[in-house]
Motif scaffolding. Structure first.
Motif, PDB file in Angstrom:
ATOM      1  N   ASN A  72       7.885 141.174   1.603  1.00  0.00           N
ATOM      2  CA  ASN A  72       7.372 139.632   2.398  1.00  0.00           C
ATOM      3  C   ASN A  72       7.857 138.888   3.687  1.00  0.00           C
ATOM      4  O   ASN A  72       8.766 137.825   3.741  1.00  0.00           O
ATOM      5  N   PRO A  73       7.535 139.882   5.031  1.00  0.00           N
ATOM      6  CA  PRO A  73       7.990 139.714   6.146  1.00  0.00           C
ATOM      7  C   PRO A  73       8.673 137.740   6.984  1.00  0.00           C
ATOM      8  O   PRO A  73       9.413 137.789   8.002  1.00  0.00           O
TER       9      PRO A  73
ATOM     10  N   ASP B 291       9.670 139.014  -5.100  1.00  0.00           N
ATOM     11  CA  ASP B 291       9.684 139.557  -3.877  1.00  0.00           C
ATOM     12  C   ASP B 291      10.787 140.446  -3.321  1.00  0.00           C
ATOM     13  O   ASP B 291      12.193 140.543  -4.253  1.00  0.00           O
ATOM     14  N   LYS B 292      11.069 141.528  -2.924  1.00  0.00           N
ATOM     15  CA  LYS B 292      11.987 142.979  -3.144  1.00  0.00           C
ATOM     16  C   LYS B 292      12.223 143.154  -1.867  1.00  0.00           C
ATOM     17  O   LYS B 292      11.697 142.962  -0.884  1.00  0.00           O
TER      18      LYS B 292
ATOM     19  N   LEU C 108      15.916 146.530  -3.585  1.00  0.00           N
ATOM     20  CA  LEU C 108      16.961 145.328  -4.173  1.00  0.00           C
ATOM     21  C   LEU C 108      16.174 144.216  -4.964  1.00  0.00           C
ATOM     22  O   LEU C 108      14.785 144.023  -4.232  1.00  0.00           O
ATOM     23  N   SER C 109      16.097 143.346  -5.336  1.00  0.00           N
ATOM     24  CA  SER C 109      14.933 142.563  -6.166  1.00  0.00           C
ATOM     25  C   SER C 109      16.112 140.982  -5.398  1.00  0.00           C
ATOM     26  O   SER C 109      16.833 140.285  -5.541  1.00  0.00           O
ATOM     27  N   VAL C 110      15.449 139.681  -6.322  1.00  0.00           N
ATOM     28  CA  VAL C 110      15.907 138.357  -4.941  1.00  0.00           C
ATOM     29  C   VAL C 110      16.083 137.857  -6.381  1.00  0.00           C
ATOM     30  O   VAL C 110      14.732 137.620  -7.134  1.00  0.00           O
ATOM     31  N   VAL C 111      16.699 136.964  -7.077  1.00  0.00           N
ATOM     32  CA  VAL C 111      16.981 136.227  -7.515  1.00  0.00           C
ATOM     33  C   VAL C 111      17.499 134.105  -7.176  1.00  0.00           C
ATOM     34  O   VAL C 111      18.202 134.147  -6.262  1.00  0.00           O
ATOM     35  N   TYR C 112      16.970 133.392  -7.145  1.00  0.00           N
ATOM     36  CA  TYR C 112      17.212 132.102  -7.097  1.00  0.00           C
ATOM     37  C   TYR C 112      18.257 132.208  -8.374  1.00  0.00           C
ATOM     38  O   TYR C 112      18.107 131.730  -9.838  1.00  0.00           O
ATOM     39  N   VAL C 113      19.005 130.791  -7.514  1.00  0.00           N
ATOM     40  CA  VAL C 113      20.791 130.447  -8.496  1.00  0.00           C
ATOM     41  C   VAL C 113      20.450 128.864  -8.642  1.00  0.00           C
ATOM     42  O   VAL C 113      20.585 128.413  -7.146  1.00  0.00           O
TER      43      VAL C 113
END
Length: 241
Positions: free
Chosen positions: A46-47, A85-86, A121-126
């Protein structure tokens, strides 16, 4: 930490403290484990949503480079706070002394026979960090102000004035209330005394009138008039109280 033959990548998961309408950044640390120059390139699914600086570069032998990934401000939060997203980080051995300007897309082409190392690499919301409490340490709600004492034991003049004013303001209502009660009590006593005297004079005046009508009394008429005037004055004073 993800460890390949060329680079060690930390962290392997991009964590963003998600907040609406706010840009959020996280960093990647790339450590070159070899004695060679290593070129890298960062891609994302997702650029338009992310900004990567630098998205390409060279890591010197046995050294570390830092990559900043910034997520653009979002107007809506995902319902389940999950992100699909990756990111893909590619690395390849570069020629000795290579610089970022020497990096070309052909270097990361596997079909050209280059050994390209890849790490997903994965994306995580915290949850965002909680703001600090507005209550300062050592403060207590409802506590009275206290003056501080300097090292030599003297009280600060401004603080002394503040404490004195607070003490006076706290005790002034009690003093005013006590004075008001005392004044009311005094006026009530004077009023009762005046009523008693007025009743007594009216009784004496009535008695004198009866005696004057019968003619059995030798009291002068002027005395009767004076007593009447005294009663009128007392009645006037009674109304004022």
């Amino acid at each position: 930490m993800s460890t390949g033959e060329l680079l060690s990548i930390d962290p392997q998961e991009l964590q963003f403290p998600f907040e609406l309408r706010k840009q959020i950044s996280c960093s990647l640390n790339l450590y070159n484990k070899t004695d060679n120059y290593v070129a890298f390139k960062v891609k994302t699914t997702n650029p338009k949503k992310y900004c990567v600086r630098p998205n390409t570069g060279v890591v010197l032998p046995r050294s570390t480079s830092n990559v900043i990934v910034t997520m653009q401000a979002q107007n809506e939060a995902p319902s389940d706070m999950q992100c699909k997203d990756k990111f893909l980080l590619q690395s390849v051995i570069a020629s000795p002394g290579a610089a970022p300007k020497d990096i070309t897309p052909e270097m990361f082409n596997k079909e050209s026979g280059h050994h390209v190392e890849e790490c997903k690499l994965s994306v995580v919301y915290v949850a965002p960090p909680r703001p600090p409490s507005p209550v300062q340490e050592g403060s207590e709600e409802g506590s009275s102000p206290r003056a501080s004492v300097s090292d030599n034991g003297s009280l600060n003049a401004a603080e002394f004035t503040s404490v004195s004013r607070a003490h006076v303001e706290r005790h002034e209502p009690q003093k005013n209330s006590s004075d008001a009660r005392s004044l009311i009590s005094k006026l009530t006593e004077e009023k009762n005394s005046a009523i008693q005297q007025n009743n007594k004079l009216q009784q004496e005046l009535e008695l004198l009138r009866h005696q004057a009508k019968r003619g059995h009394s030798g009291i002068p008429f002027i005395y009767v008039i004076l007593l009447g005037l005294v009663g009128i004055i007392l009645g006037y004073l009674l109304k004022r109280t």
